[in-house]
Design a protein around this motif. Structure first.
Motif, PDB file in Angstrom:
ATOM      1  N   LYS A   1       0.832  -1.210   0.000  1.00  0.00           N
ATOM      2  CA  LYS A   1       0.000   0.000   0.000  1.00  0.00           C
ATOM      3  C   LYS A   1       0.859   1.250   0.000  1.00  0.00           C
TER       4      LYS A   1
ATOM      5  N   SER B   1      -5.042   1.087  -3.880  1.00  0.00           N
ATOM      6  CA  SER B   1      -5.543  -0.205  -3.411  1.00  0.00           C
ATOM      7  C   SER B   1      -5.811  -1.169  -4.569  1.00  0.00           C
TER       8      SER B   1
ATOM      9  N   GLU C   1      -4.414  -4.996  -4.703  1.00  0.00           N
ATOM     10  CA  GLU C   1      -5.273  -6.163  -4.964  1.00  0.00           C
ATOM     11  C   GLU C   1      -4.795  -6.941  -6.174  1.00  0.00           C
TER      12      GLU C   1
ATOM     13  N   GLY D   1      -8.665  -8.685  -0.810  1.00  0.00           N
ATOM     14  CA  GLY D   1      -8.980  -7.276  -1.008  1.00  0.00           C
ATOM     15  C   GLY D   1     -10.461  -6.949  -0.891  1.00  0.00           C
TER      16      GLY D   1
ATOM     17  N   GLY E   1     -11.687  -4.299   1.451  1.00  0.00           N
ATOM     18  CA  GLY E   1     -10.404  -3.733   1.862  1.00  0.00           C
ATOM     19  C   GLY E   1      -9.647  -4.621   2.837  1.00  0.00           C
TER      20      GLY E   1
END
Length: 117
Positions: free
Chosen positions: A42, A48, A52, A92, A95
């Motif tokens: 990250k 994001s 992922e 993912g 989140g």
């Protein structure tokens, strides 16, 4: 056979360096190695979606390695062959990553079942 989740099999030198750093972070801050690895991704990507995408690619690669060996084994087995898992995995969704037992999510409770023969 091994699980397809972290730690991921790779020959990518960048990912291998991230493993070393993430293990050091995990030990220093008492985090899971997976969480430390995700945190580093990250920080590096700042996106994001890219995190992922990377995790899913690595996960798929682990699964492909294992399935290659399973395919070699199947012809030598008698009877019905089933491929399954002991739990689901978050890649993912919401989140979240890993397979935390504290997250009451369907993704963790539904496991794949593949009937080969």
């Amino acid at each position: 056979y091994m699980q397809p989740h972290y730690p991921y099999l790779t020959s990518n030198e960048g990912i291998l360096r991230l493993y070393r750093v993430s293990y050091a972070l995990a030990m220093t801050y008492k985090l899971s190695p997976t969480l430390a690895f995700i945190t580093l991704l990250k920080f590096i990507y700042g996106d994001s979606y890219k995190v992922e995408e990377t995790i899913r690619r690595l996960y798929r690669r682990n699964l492909q390695v294992v399935m290659h060996y399973v395919a070699d084994l199947i012809p030598h087995l008698d009877g019905k062959v089933l491929i399954t898992s002991d739990h689901g995995e978050l890649l993912g969704e919401y989140g979240m990553y890993e397979h935390s037992v504290s997250a009451p999510l369907l993704y963790l409770r539904l496991v794949p079942l593949f009937v080969v023969k």
